[in-house]
Structures are given as C-alpha cells and as structure tokens.
Enzyme design. Structure first.
Site, PDB file in Angstrom:
ATOM      1  N   HIS A   1       0.833  -1.209   0.000  1.00 45.23           N
ATOM      2  CA  HIS A   1       0.000   0.000   0.000  1.00 45.23           C
ATOM      3  C   HIS A   1       0.863   1.254   0.000  1.00 45.23           C
ATOM      4  CE1 HIS A   1       0.518   0.838   4.367  1.00 45.23           C
ATOM      5  NE2 HIS A   1       0.409  -0.476   4.539  1.00 45.23           N
TER       6      HIS A   1
ATOM      7  N   ASP B   1      -0.206   4.397   1.139  1.00 48.52           N
ATOM      8  CA  ASP B   1      -0.545   5.408   2.132  1.00 48.52           C
ATOM      9  C   ASP B   1       0.172   5.177   3.451  1.00 48.52           C
ATOM     10  OD1 ASP B   1      -2.175   3.083   2.458  1.00 48.52           O
ATOM     11  OD2 ASP B   1      -3.475   4.207   3.822  1.00 48.52           O
TER      12      ASP B   1
ATOM     13  N   ASP C   1       6.196   1.178   7.583  1.00 48.10           N
ATOM     14  CA  ASP C   1       4.843   0.880   7.101  1.00 48.10           C
ATOM     15  C   ASP C   1       4.444   1.811   5.970  1.00 48.10           C
ATOM     16  OD1 ASP C   1       2.357  -0.280   6.981  1.00 48.10           O
ATOM     17  OD2 ASP C   1       1.616   0.616   8.822  1.00 48.10           O
TER      18      ASP C   1
ATOM     19  N   GLU D   1      -4.968   1.827   2.877  1.00 49.79           N
ATOM     20  CA  GLU D   1      -4.964   0.646   3.741  1.00 49.79           C
ATOM     21  C   GLU D   1      -5.099   1.020   5.208  1.00 49.79           C
ATOM     22  OE1 GLU D   1      -3.076  -2.454   6.351  1.00 49.79           O
ATOM     23  OE2 GLU D   1      -2.465  -0.368   6.006  1.00 49.79           O
ATOM     24  N   GLU D   2      -4.667   2.225   5.561  1.00 49.00           N
ATOM     25  CA  GLU D   2      -4.552   2.597   6.963  1.00 49.00           C
ATOM     26  C   GLU D   2      -5.844   3.154   7.575  1.00 49.00           C
ATOM     27  OE1 GLU D   2      -2.141   1.772   8.642  1.00 49.00           O
ATOM     28  OE2 GLU D   2      -0.285   1.814   7.495  1.00 49.00           O
TER      29      GLU D   2
ATOM     30  N   GLU E   1       4.443  -5.981   3.883  1.00 51.69           N
ATOM     31  CA  GLU E   1       4.408  -5.371   5.212  1.00 51.69           C
ATOM     32  C   GLU E   1       5.705  -5.696   5.955  1.00 51.69           C
ATOM     33  OE1 GLU E   1       2.317  -3.366   6.554  1.00 51.69           O
ATOM     34  OE2 GLU E   1       0.317  -3.673   5.737  1.00 51.69           O
TER      35      GLU E   1
ATOM     36  N   HIS F   1       3.798   3.161  12.772  1.00 52.15           N
ATOM     37  CA  HIS F   1       2.933   4.217  13.305  1.00 52.15           C
ATOM     38  C   HIS F   1       3.568   4.978  14.468  1.00 52.15           C
ATOM     39  CE1 HIS F   1      -0.887   1.858  11.763  1.00 52.15           C
ATOM     40  NE2 HIS F   1       0.080   1.962  10.857  1.00 52.15           N
TER      41      HIS F   1
END
Length: 360
Positions: free
Chosen positions: A71, A73, A103, A133-134, A163, A337
């Site tokens: 992903h 984003d 990520d 995705e987030e 990932e 994150h």
C-alpha cells in the site's frame, strides 16, 4: 513540481524518495503519479490505474503467477513532522528514520526494484500498489480491486504482501473478532443502592471468565499461532450518583486461521454463555498455505526465518479467494505508526536481495 522516482538508485535512496513524498491516507495522488510514471517507463510491464491503485503485470507465459502487493498510504505525520527522512547511526547500525520507513514504503521500494531489474522473472508477476490501507475498510484499494476485478487476485498461485516483518517470512494472519458483552441491572440513587441492581458489579463475572480462559496455541500449516481473548474496553454508568443499569465489556478475540469467523464467534458465545453479545467487528484470518508449491519455493529460496503473522493484514483478502499469502518486508512492525519509526538499512538491502534471489 513533479515527483520523480529513480528506479536505478540503490534501495535505501529509493525508499527515501518514496517516504519523502507525503501520502497520508486519502491523499495518495502524488505518490501514485510518481509510481505510475516510473512503471510506465518499463517496456516489459503492462500498467493500469484506477483511482490511486496501480496494477503492473508481466505476461511471459510462465507456469506460475505471483502477486507482489503493497500500500502507498501512511498514517498521519507527527507534530513536529517525522519527515523528511534522515539516516542515523543507532547501536552501531545505520537506520533510515521517518514516516513510512516501516509501514511500508521500504516494501514498496523492493517491489519497484524488482519491477525495474527483473524483466524476465522465473514466474509471471503482478505488482499491486494500492491506496487507503490505513483507514476504514470501505476505502481500501485492494478490497475495491478484489470486488471490481477479482481475477487479478484469484489467478495468482501465491501473494506476497510487503508489510514489515524484519525481512523474515510471516505466514498468513490471525483473524479478529470484537464483541460487546452486556450486563444489565436496575438504576437507582447511589445513596439507596438496595432499590436497584448494579450492572458494573455483575461485570466481575465477565472479567473472571476472561481471567480463567486458557489461551490456545494452534498449529496451522507448520506454524504455531497464539490465540488471545482479551477485554479491550469497558463502559457503564451515567452519573456519579446513579447505580448503573448497564455495563458493556468489549472483548477482542484473535483466532488462529484454522477457524472461520463463524467458528470463532461460536467459541466466544460458549465462553460467555448466558450473556447478551453484540458483534462489532469480524475479519477472517488467512492460512499461510505453506504446503503449496509456490509458497514452499519462496521460503526455500529466501532462506530466512519463518513464523506466523500474529496480527491481521490484507493477506486475508487473498486467502478469501483461495490464494496462499505471505507477509515479507523490511522493518520492525512494532515500530509502525510510531513517531520514531525507523528501519535498519541492512534490512532494506536484505529484503531486496532475498526477493531477487527467489526470482533469479
């Protein structure tokens, strides 16, 4: 100014270029434009785009097809912002610091390096770069692609989701179920509690059942998943002088991928027999499929440690279509994150080298 990606640069430089294009969920236009432009410059790929989700394919007539997915984003930046990226020395190793380094733009960089440097791979490849995705599932670009054109996913013999896994293989993923367990009572003034019945006090039995529950370890396709049933929230009461007539305990069940969501719910209903349950979230897990030839070849070629994915990831979307799926990418998922998100540059290089080894 147009953002440009240099697919001829080394993996660390390319990861920095990707991370430094800010792409918080629902704002992936710039990075999608840059990825699309870089892919369209590669004559051995056919490229299509819907929204901010890009699909690129080889069509060499190989016996196998593998999806490489990631992903575009990220979660929001911190204050002060954790961009632009920078290289640092930590505990004797070089790390790349900044939002997206774990990520999952390191994984996206690996995808792009493979796309550029392996024009005739040993199996046909489908590269997926998807949006959102987030955030809420309804925006997820991989979900939308699976609904719009499921054959793009279903035709694969194996899917690799890039990932962060510390450049190790993590097979499949656990499912997740959230339920609300409700106790009921009778409201009364807290000075005269005998005229009511306290629902919060009754929740003690719910919590005791959780304390007594024996967490299972379940082997699936040679990997051992640790199940978990935990209280993750509790609410009740409307005022400091009122005996509460309702208490709600939110319980999360992370279940091994040998179970369906229906079986997981049946287990939780058995644990809380006699209570009213409300399901608030359910996502099926994904078997790792390590018994499949395509997955076995991937694991053998990489020669890295193999373990279970103890959380939930988008590999479950492939599993639902009957495609075995594996998580593999640079970066420690425990740092995803975080304000201090960072990845050892050695992991970026190791992940790239492993995938190139497999496709040689």
């Amino acid at each position: 100014m147009t953002d440009q990606l240099d697919l001829g640069a080394d993996i660390v430089t390319l990861t920095r270029q990707l991370c430094d294009i800010e792409s918080v969920s629902r704002d992936e236009g710039r990075i999608a434009d840059a990825v699309e432009a870089a892919l369209r410059a590669l004559p051995h790929l056919s490229v299509s785009r819907t929204g901010h989700t890009i699909v690129a394919r080889t069509d060499l007539g190989r016996d196998e097809r593998v999806v490489l997915a990631g992903h575009l984003d990220t979660v929001p930046l911190t204050d002060p912002p954790n961009l632009p990226t920078r290289l640092e020395e930590r505990d004797g190793e070089e790390v790349l610091w900044g939002r997206g380094t774990v990520d999952m733009k390191g994984g996206v960089a690996v995808q792009l390096k493979v796309a550029a440097n392996v024009p005739e791979p040993s199996r046909d490849l489908t590269f997926l770069f998807y949006e959102a995705e987030e955030i809420e599932e309804r925006y997820n670009g991989l979900k939308a692609l699976g609904e719009r054109d499921p054959e793009v996913l279903r035709e694969a013999d194996l899917a690799i989701l890039f990932e962060g896994t510390r450049a190790e293989v993590e097979g499949g993923c656990k499912g997740t179920l959230r339920v609300e367990v409700r106790t009921t009572g009778t409201a009364a003034h807290s000075a005269r509690p005998w005229r009511g019945h306290n629902a919060i006090h009754d929740a003690a039995d719910v919590l005791q059942r959780l304390r007594d529950h024996i967490q299972q370890e379940v082997e699936v396709d040679g990997l051992t998943y640790h199940e978990a049933l935990q209280a993750v929230g509790i609410r009740g009461g409307i005022a400091g002088n009122v005996v509460p007539d309702e208490c709600v305990v939110t319980v999360n069940y992370r279940f091994a991928p040998d179970k369906s969501g229906e079986q997981a719910l049946a287990h939780v209903q058995d644990v809380f027999d006699g209570y009213e349950l409300t399901v608030t979230d359910l996502a099926e897990g994904a078997r790792p499929g390590l018994d499949r030839p395509a997955a076995q070849a991937f694991v053998a070629a990489l020669g890295v440690p193999v373990g279970p994915k103890e959380g939930w990831t988008d590999v479950a979307r492939f599993s639902a279509l009957g495609v075995p799926a594996i998580n593999f990418g640079p970066g420690d998922p425990g740092l995803a994150h975080q304000a201090d998100e960072h990845t050892p540059t050695a992991q970026l290089r190791a992940a790239e080298a492993a995938v190139l080894r497999w496709l040689a």
